[in-house]
Design an enzyme around this catalytic site. Structure first.
Site, mmCIF file in Angstrom:
data_model
loop_
_atom_site.group_PDB
_atom_site.id
_atom_site.type_symbol
_atom_site.label_atom_id
_atom_site.label_comp_id
_atom_site.label_asym_id
_atom_site.label_seq_id
_atom_site.Cartn_x
_atom_site.Cartn_y
_atom_site.Cartn_z
ATOM 1 N N ASN A 10 -2.338 2.518 -1.260
ATOM 2 C CA ASN A 10 -3.625 1.901 -0.932
ATOM 3 C C ASN A 10 -3.546 0.451 -1.380
ATOM 4 O OD1 ASN A 10 -6.303 1.241 -0.499
ATOM 5 N ND2 ASN A 10 -6.994 2.123 -2.450
ATOM 6 N N TRP A 11 -3.413 -0.439 -0.406
ATOM 7 C CA TRP A 11 -3.208 -1.850 -0.762
ATOM 8 C C TRP A 11 -4.479 -2.544 -1.218
ATOM 9 C CZ3 TRP A 11 0.270 -3.594 3.944
ATOM 10 C CH2 TRP A 11 1.582 -3.153 3.718
ATOM 11 N N LYS A 12 -5.620 -1.966 -0.954
ATOM 12 C CA LYS A 12 -6.901 -2.612 -1.282
ATOM 13 C C LYS A 12 -6.969 -3.987 -0.583
ATOM 14 C CE LYS A 12 -6.629 -0.211 -5.648
ATOM 15 N NZ LYS A 12 -7.317 0.096 -6.890
ATOM 16 N N HIS A 96 -13.579 5.730 -1.368
ATOM 17 C CA HIS A 96 -12.867 5.272 -2.575
ATOM 18 C C HIS A 96 -13.910 4.847 -3.615
ATOM 19 C CE1 HIS A 96 -10.323 2.888 -5.213
ATOM 20 N NE2 HIS A 96 -9.279 3.493 -4.660
ATOM 21 N N GLU A 168 -9.417 11.069 -7.841
ATOM 22 C CA GLU A 168 -9.151 9.830 -8.558
ATOM 23 C C GLU A 168 -10.191 9.635 -9.662
ATOM 24 O OE1 GLU A 168 -6.650 7.041 -5.902
ATOM 25 O OE2 GLU A 168 -8.749 6.544 -5.686
ATOM 26 N N GLY A 174 -6.349 1.692 -11.646
ATOM 27 C CA GLY A 174 -6.011 0.300 -11.938
ATOM 28 C C GLY A 174 -6.043 -0.038 -13.414
ATOM 29 N N GLY A 235 -2.399 2.742 -5.828
ATOM 30 C CA GLY A 235 -2.773 1.353 -5.602
ATOM 31 C C GLY A 235 -1.654 0.403 -5.992
ATOM 32 N N GLY A 236 -1.706 -0.086 -7.226
ATOM 33 C CA GLY A 236 -0.808 -1.150 -7.700
ATOM 34 C C GLY A 236 0.668 -0.905 -7.408
HETATM 35 C C1 PEP Z 1 -6.206 3.473 -5.897
HETATM 36 O O1 PEP Z 1 -6.312 2.345 -5.444
HETATM 37 O O2 PEP Z 1 -6.668 4.425 -5.255
HETATM 38 C C2 PEP Z 1 -5.512 3.664 -7.167
HETATM 39 C C3 PEP Z 1 -5.341 4.873 -7.619
HETATM 40 O O3 PEP Z 1 -5.072 2.528 -7.806
HETATM 41 P P1 PEP Z 1 -3.954 2.457 -8.992
HETATM 42 O O4 PEP Z 1 -2.789 3.306 -8.537
HETATM 43 O O5 PEP Z 1 -3.612 1.022 -9.086
HETATM 44 O O6 PEP Z 1 -4.583 3.021 -10.225
#
Ligand code: PEP
Length: 251
Positions: A10-12, A96, A168, A174, A235-236
């Site tokens: 998930n690039w956001k 999300h 999540e 994050g 995400g990251g």
């Molecule tokens: C996300 O964006 O859904 C996420 C889980 O981010 P991260 O992996 O950076 O915690």
């Protein structure tokens, strides 16, 4: 029963169209066979047209990070499921926690988006998760049950297995602080029981449930070894091609 893992980056709000294109070119021929794992990138709307074309013919699937629930109309700034289907997008991330927190996403709009996506052959990856307060206050079961039940409202039984649920915990996104794999599995198992309460055991066994929250190549295998965790929403650690491919290898 064995469910195929699904790993979604998930690039956001990251990457220009050019950067997205370069990423997809770098990974598209290196992702594992879809017989082993479903590999997905969720990208900003602007990049979708380009990277759907880039990924065509490869085993990399493309997701949008959001969708509106109406097909068209006076909704300035929104993107409809008709538009995403027309582009050839495969999945859509819905609900999300960042959208719930910053963009007034509610259980009701999440439900409408799940229904609209299925109607347009977009596979929903719909997110649930409790806050730290809710976890520490012993309220996570009630929160998760409510989110799952409302999101699936009106989804016909034969379409329920197409819905991917991403667990999540908000406090793990994050932050670099992931849930323990045992705690994550406990919640994912509870999600499956909730789905079983709605559709029966056989359907619940088919639904794929991801864990998300500070997943990285170094810890993904711990999560995927758990009985009720069928993938990860990341995400990251999905922003660099090498790291994304390492996540897929870990699956
Ligand atoms: C996300 O964006 O859904 C996420 C889980 O981010 P991260 O992996 O950076 O915690």
């Amino acid at each position: 029963m064995s469910r195929k893992p699904i790993i979604a980056g998930n690039w956001k709000m990251n990457k220009t169209v050019k950067e997205a294109h370069e990423f997809v070119e770098a990974v598209k021929d290196k992702v594992p066979s879809p017989e082993l794992v479903d590999s997905v990138i969720a990208a900003p709307f602007l990049a979708l047209d380009r990277i759907v074309a880039d990924a065509k013919g490869s085993d990399l699937k493309i997701a949008a990070e959001n969708v509106h629930f109406e097909n068209s109309g006076a909704y300035t700034g929104e993107v409809s499921p008709v538009m995403l289907e027309d582009l050839g997008v495969d999945y859509v991330v819905i609900g999300h926690s960042e959208r719930r927190a910053y963009f007034a996403e509610t259980d009701d709009t999440v439900n409408k988006k799940v229904l609209a996506s299925l109607e347009h052959h977009l596979l929903p990856i719909f997110c649930v998760g409790e806050s730290l307060d809710e976890r520490e206050g012993g309220r996570w079961q009630a929160v998760i049950k409510n989110q799952v039940t409302k999101a699936f409202a009106g989804v016909p039984a034969d379409q329920a297995p197409a819905v991917v649920v991403a667990y999540e915990p908000i406090w793990a996104i994050g932050t670099g602080k992931s849930a323990s794999s045992d705690d994550a599995n406990e919640v994912c198992h509870f999600i499956r029981e909730t789905v079983a309460g709605l559709y029966g055991e056989a359907t619940a066994e088919k639904v794929r449930i991801q864990y998300g929250g500070s997943v990285k190549p170094a810890n993904i295998a711990n999560f995927l070894a758990q009985s009720d965790i069928d993938g990860a929403l990341v995400g990251g650690a999905s922003l660099q091609p090498e790291s994304f491919l390492a996540l897929l290898d870990g699956a």
